[in-house]
Design a protein around this motif. Structure first.
Motif, PDB file in Angstrom:
ATOM      1  N   ALA A 199       0.811  -1.217   0.000  1.00 30.68           N
ATOM      2  CA  ALA A 199       0.000   0.000   0.000  1.00 30.68           C
ATOM      3  C   ALA A 199       0.845   1.267   0.000  1.00 30.68           C
ATOM      4  N   ALA A 200       1.973   1.229   0.734  1.00 31.81           N
ATOM      5  CA  ALA A 200       2.749   2.461   0.914  1.00 31.81           C
ATOM      6  C   ALA A 200       3.895   2.601  -0.068  1.00 31.81           C
ATOM      7  N   PHE A 201       4.503   1.472  -0.450  1.00 28.15           N
ATOM      8  CA  PHE A 201       5.734   1.552  -1.225  1.00 28.15           C
ATOM      9  C   PHE A 201       5.657   0.845  -2.568  1.00 28.15           C
ATOM     10  N   GLY A 202       4.541   0.213  -2.859  1.00 26.83           N
ATOM     11  CA  GLY A 202       4.401  -0.489  -4.127  1.00 26.83           C
ATOM     12  C   GLY A 202       4.891  -1.920  -4.080  1.00 26.83           C
ATOM     13  N   LYS A 203       5.643  -2.286  -3.023  1.00 22.95           N
ATOM     14  CA  LYS A 203       6.093  -3.662  -2.838  1.00 22.95           C
ATOM     15  C   LYS A 203       6.610  -3.809  -1.418  1.00 22.95           C
ATOM     16  N   SER A 204       6.851  -5.045  -1.000  1.00 25.51           N
ATOM     17  CA  SER A 204       7.369  -5.311   0.333  1.00 25.51           C
ATOM     18  C   SER A 204       8.891  -5.220   0.334  1.00 25.51           C
ATOM     19  N   TYR A 205       9.448  -4.539   1.338  1.00 24.51           N
ATOM     20  CA  TYR A 205      10.891  -4.419   1.472  1.00 24.51           C
ATOM     21  C   TYR A 205      11.436  -5.179   2.683  1.00 24.51           C
ATOM     22  N   GLY A 206      10.541  -5.751   3.501  1.00 23.62           N
ATOM     23  CA  GLY A 206      10.971  -6.315   4.775  1.00 23.62           C
ATOM     24  C   GLY A 206      12.013  -7.402   4.659  1.00 23.62           C
ATOM     25  N   ALA A 207      11.878  -8.281   3.653  1.00 19.80           N
ATOM     26  CA  ALA A 207      12.826  -9.383   3.517  1.00 19.80           C
ATOM     27  C   ALA A 207      14.033  -8.998   2.657  1.00 19.80           C
ATOM     28  N   MET A 208      13.974  -7.825   2.052  1.00 23.39           N
ATOM     29  CA  MET A 208      15.070  -7.394   1.181  1.00 23.39           C
ATOM     30  C   MET A 208      16.288  -7.025   2.013  1.00 23.39           C
ATOM     31  N   GLN A 209      17.449  -7.296   1.477  1.00 26.47           N
ATOM     32  CA  GLN A 209      18.675  -6.993   2.194  1.00 26.47           C
ATOM     33  C   GLN A 209      19.400  -5.805   1.568  1.00 26.47           C
ATOM     34  N   PHE A 210      19.978  -4.989   2.441  1.00 22.97           N
ATOM     35  CA  PHE A 210      20.813  -3.877   2.012  1.00 22.97           C
ATOM     36  C   PHE A 210      22.099  -3.961   2.825  1.00 22.97           C
ATOM     37  N   HIS A 271      11.886   4.545  -7.033  1.00 20.78           N
ATOM     38  CA  HIS A 271      10.738   5.321  -7.506  1.00 20.78           C
ATOM     39  C   HIS A 271      11.148   6.422  -8.479  1.00 20.78           C
ATOM     40  N   LEU A 272      12.402   6.873  -8.398  1.00 20.95           N
ATOM     41  CA  LEU A 272      12.877   7.910  -9.311  1.00 20.95           C
ATOM     42  C   LEU A 272      13.505   7.347 -10.579  1.00 20.95           C
ATOM     43  N   ASP A 273      13.694   6.049 -10.610  1.00 25.80           N
ATOM     44  CA  ASP A 273      14.315   5.400 -11.764  1.00 25.80           C
ATOM     45  C   ASP A 273      13.501   5.689 -13.030  1.00 25.80           C
ATOM     46  N   PRO A 274      14.122   6.219 -14.089  1.00 22.62           N
ATOM     47  CA  PRO A 274      13.386   6.494 -15.335  1.00 22.62           C
ATOM     48  C   PRO A 274      12.706   5.251 -15.919  1.00 22.62           C
ATOM     49  N   HIS A 276      11.331   3.014 -14.088  1.00 21.64           N
ATOM     50  CA  HIS A 276      10.225   2.638 -13.198  1.00 21.64           C
ATOM     51  C   HIS A 276       8.917   3.110 -13.818  1.00 21.64           C
ATOM     52  N   PRO A 277       7.933   2.217 -14.031  1.00 20.88           N
ATOM     53  CA  PRO A 277       6.690   2.643 -14.672  1.00 20.88           C
ATOM     54  C   PRO A 277       5.994   3.731 -13.855  1.00 20.88           C
ATOM     55  N   PRO A 278       5.597   4.812 -14.477  1.00 20.43           N
ATOM     56  CA  PRO A 278       4.905   5.876 -13.730  1.00 20.43           C
ATOM     57  C   PRO A 278       3.564   5.365 -13.200  1.00 20.43           C
ATOM     58  N   PRO A 279       3.171   5.792 -12.006  1.00 16.69           N
ATOM     59  CA  PRO A 279       1.898   5.310 -11.447  1.00 16.69           C
ATOM     60  C   PRO A 279       0.713   5.830 -12.250  1.00 16.69           C
ATOM     61  N   LEU A 280      -0.289   5.006 -12.355  1.00 17.70           N
ATOM     62  CA  LEU A 280      -1.519   5.431 -13.006  1.00 17.70           C
ATOM     63  C   LEU A 280      -2.220   6.465 -12.137  1.00 17.70           C
ATOM     64  N   PRO A 281      -3.037   7.349 -12.721  1.00 26.46           N
ATOM     65  CA  PRO A 281      -3.760   8.343 -11.922  1.00 26.46           C
ATOM     66  C   PRO A 281      -4.577   7.661 -10.825  1.00 26.46           C
ATOM     67  N   VAL A 287       5.152   6.775  -1.298  1.00 26.68           N
ATOM     68  CA  VAL A 287       6.430   7.363  -1.709  1.00 26.68           C
ATOM     69  C   VAL A 287       6.243   8.250  -2.942  1.00 26.68           C
ATOM     70  N   ASP A 288       5.422   7.802  -3.894  1.00 29.19           N
ATOM     71  CA  ASP A 288       5.116   8.631  -5.066  1.00 29.19           C
ATOM     72  C   ASP A 288       4.545   9.982  -4.644  1.00 29.19           C
ATOM     73  N   VAL A 289       3.636   9.939  -3.653  1.00 29.86           N
ATOM     74  CA  VAL A 289       3.003  11.180  -3.178  1.00 29.86           C
ATOM     75  C   VAL A 289       4.045  12.109  -2.562  1.00 29.86           C
ATOM     76  N   LEU A 290       4.913  11.568  -1.711  1.00 30.78           N
ATOM     77  CA  LEU A 290       5.928  12.396  -1.063  1.00 30.78           C
ATOM     78  C   LEU A 290       6.889  13.005  -2.076  1.00 30.78           C
ATOM     79  N   LEU A 291       7.282  12.212  -3.062  1.00 32.28           N
ATOM     80  CA  LEU A 291       8.195  12.734  -4.082  1.00 32.28           C
ATOM     81  C   LEU A 291       7.515  13.796  -4.934  1.00 32.28           C
ATOM     82  N   ARG A 292       6.246  13.608  -5.212  1.00 33.23           N
ATOM     83  CA  ARG A 292       5.509  14.629  -5.982  1.00 33.23           C
ATOM     84  C   ARG A 292       5.458  15.940  -5.201  1.00 33.23           C
ATOM     85  N   ILE A 293       5.185  15.852  -3.899  1.00 33.05           N
ATOM     86  CA  ILE A 293       5.135  17.062  -3.073  1.00 33.05           C
ATOM     87  C   ILE A 293       6.510  17.726  -3.017  1.00 33.05           C
TER      88      ILE A 293
END
Length: 517
Positions: A199-210, A271-274, A276-281, A287-293
């Motif tokens: 809902a918030a990020f477009g995908k789950s990041y919890g299991a992803m490693q950095f 989300h800024l990656d060119p 990355h498919p732009p979100p539909l209206p 994150v899209d909302v925050l970056l737009r603001i």
């Protein structure tokens, strides 16, 4: 015959070294002790206080991993409004519904700020730019409204779709290991993270490693740092900073901040990656909302990347852990009380019938499950001690007219409030039936049950979290029968608490699921 000046100094030196300096060295600590023992704020009607030690004040009374329990025990002697001196900081602790109402409703405007001399929250929130840790300000009010609408009210459909998707994955995962012991913690944290992530990020990041670290591990460290003892919190001066440096707290904080910042940067860059498919209206994630603001720079609400990252802290840290912890406590209590487990299972299955999963219209009919949710919030509030408030103005509270001075820290002990015998019979007993004929809710207007706080500092994710809690718990009971592994007796199962801001079960919940559908 008068001595010259030089002769006088020469004559005085032995006296200086032999008597005066040793006397001063002995006198200095005595003066410090007397200063701390000296009555302060004469003429004020301050709340009752335990005796204090020099320098430490009452810090020694909070030794141990569960300060909410220690404060509860102290409140039994000193009352539901108790004034502690934690290092140099006056701290009001409230422990019953009436005093919680005073702080969170009656005097909400006076008590709704946050401490700004707290190095952990300051660093992790990019200078108090987050909703959770930021002091009262027009900025904090505006971003709180933004989070509430954009993450919660604006995306009910996507939230529900995420719940169904993640629940389907968890049922399949548990079905694959059915009849064998499993660590339920892992499955529940993954589902809670997936719901918020979609809902918030477009995908789950919890299991992803950095850099070799899972996000959940980094978040656990963040919550521990934000709630753990550090000297500068209680001694906001050079001495506190020096102690934190010598104990390694500062280095630990810096490492965790860099780990989190790396995750935020990764999410933002995706989300800024060119490519990355732009979100539909209408389908923007948070994150899209925050970056737009941040691009639009709307009026006074100008966002830098630090603003965006601070709000990601609110979302990541506040949206997953509390929900997962509540579900685990519910499952643990039900397994410890087989008659309640049987009743809850029957309640769900009578409503849902032969359907594969609980559906949205079913939720309002899960009467006993809702009682269990309330009882868990009462008995095991996910945040037993609310993040400290700080008083903006001096005022009086309660029928006793206790004086609370400006810049006083305020701790609301939700764990103690839920065990107040004035409002709850058998307060230590897991008894969901107490809510069957009760109109008490947890949304902030009934102060004997305030797991999400109330007033200006209430949790903006309350409805999202409680709905996910109810939905996941109901499906676990609908799809599986549950028992402890063979040879494990209920009386041997550890039900102790452990944690920081959120209170986890001390040991993992190891259970055996048996698929029924």
């Amino acid at each position: 015959m008068w001595m010259t000046f030089n002769e006088t100094v020469e004559h005085a030196q032995p006296l200086l070294y032999q008597w005066v300096l040793p006397s001063l060295m002995l006198l200095l600590p005595i003066l410090i002790i007397l200063k701390h023992m000296r009555p302060e704020n004469k003429g004020l009607n301050l709340p009752p206080s335990p005796p204090r030690l020099p320098i430490l004040g009452n810090l020694h009374l909070l030794a141990g991993k569960n300060p909410h329990q220690a404060l509860f025990q102290l409140s039994q002697k000193y009352g539901p409004a108790m004034l502690l001196k934690l290092g140099t900081l006056p701290t009001l602790v409230v422990s019953n519904a009436e005093m919680a109402r005073e702080v969170l409703q009656t005097h909400d405007a006076d008590f709704c700020s946050r401490p700004v001399h707290s190095p952990g929250p300051q660093k992790l929130s990019y200078g108090f730019l987050s909703i959770t840790f930021g002091p009262r300000s027009p900025y904090n009010t505006r971003v709180r409204k933004l989070l509430t609408y954009e993450l919660l009210k604006g995306r009910e459909k996507s939230l529900w779709a995420a719940r169904v998707d993640e629940m389907s994955k968890m049922v399949k995962s548990l079905t694959d290991v059915a009849t064998t012991p499993v660590n339920l913690n892992d499955h529940i944290f993954k589902a809670a993270d997936g719901i918020l992530g979609q809902a918030a990020f477009g995908k789950s990041y919890g299991a992803m490693q950095f850099k070799g670290k899972k996000l959940q591990t980094v978040l656990d460290e963040c919550m521990d740092i934000a709630s753990s003892f550090n000297a500068e919190d209680f001694y906001p001066n050079w001495a506190g900073r020096l102690i934190d440096f010598l104990t390694g707290y500062r280095a630990r904080l810096e490492r965790n901040f860099n780990d989190l910042d790396g995750y935020y940067t990764m999410v933002i860059n995706e989300h800024l990656d060119p490519n990355h498919p732009p979100p539909l209206p209408g389908n923007e994630d948070f994150v899209d909302v925050l970056l737009r603001i941040s691009r639009e720079e709307q009026g006074e609400l100008k966002f830098s990347m630090n603003n965006v990252k601070a709000l990601l802290l609110d979302t990541f840290a506040g949206g997953v852990d509390t929900t997962a912890v509540s579900i685990l406590w519910a499952m643990a209590e039900l397994l410890m009380h087989p008659e309640k487990l049987k009743k809850a299972t029957a309640d769900v299955r009578s409503v849902v019938g032969k359907k594969a999963l609980v559906e949205e219209p079913d939720m309002e009919h899960l009467k006993y499950i809702k009682c269990i949710v309330k009882e868990i919030f009462r008995l095991h509030p996910p945040a037993p001690l609310f993040i400290p408030h700080e008083s903006i103005n001096s005022t009086k509270i309660g029928k006793e007219g206790y004086d609370v001075l400006a810049k006083t820290r305020i701790l609301v002990n939700a764990w103690a409030v839920g065990r107040d015998p004035a409002h709850w019979s058998d307060p230590d007993k897991f008894y969901p039936e107490r809510f069957e004929d009760s109109d008490v809710e947890y949304k902030g207007s009934h102060f004997q049950l305030i797991p999400f706080s109330s007033g200006r500092r209430s949790c903006p994710g309350m409805m999202m979290g409680s709905t996910s809690f109810t939905y996941i718990l109901a499906n676990l009971l609908h799809c599986f029968d549950w028992e402890f592994p063979e040879g494990v007796r209920r009386e041997d199962v550890c039900m102790e608490e452990e944690g920081g801001i959120t209170m986890h079960k001390k040991t993992p919940l190891i259970v055996v699921p048996k698929r029924v559908n």
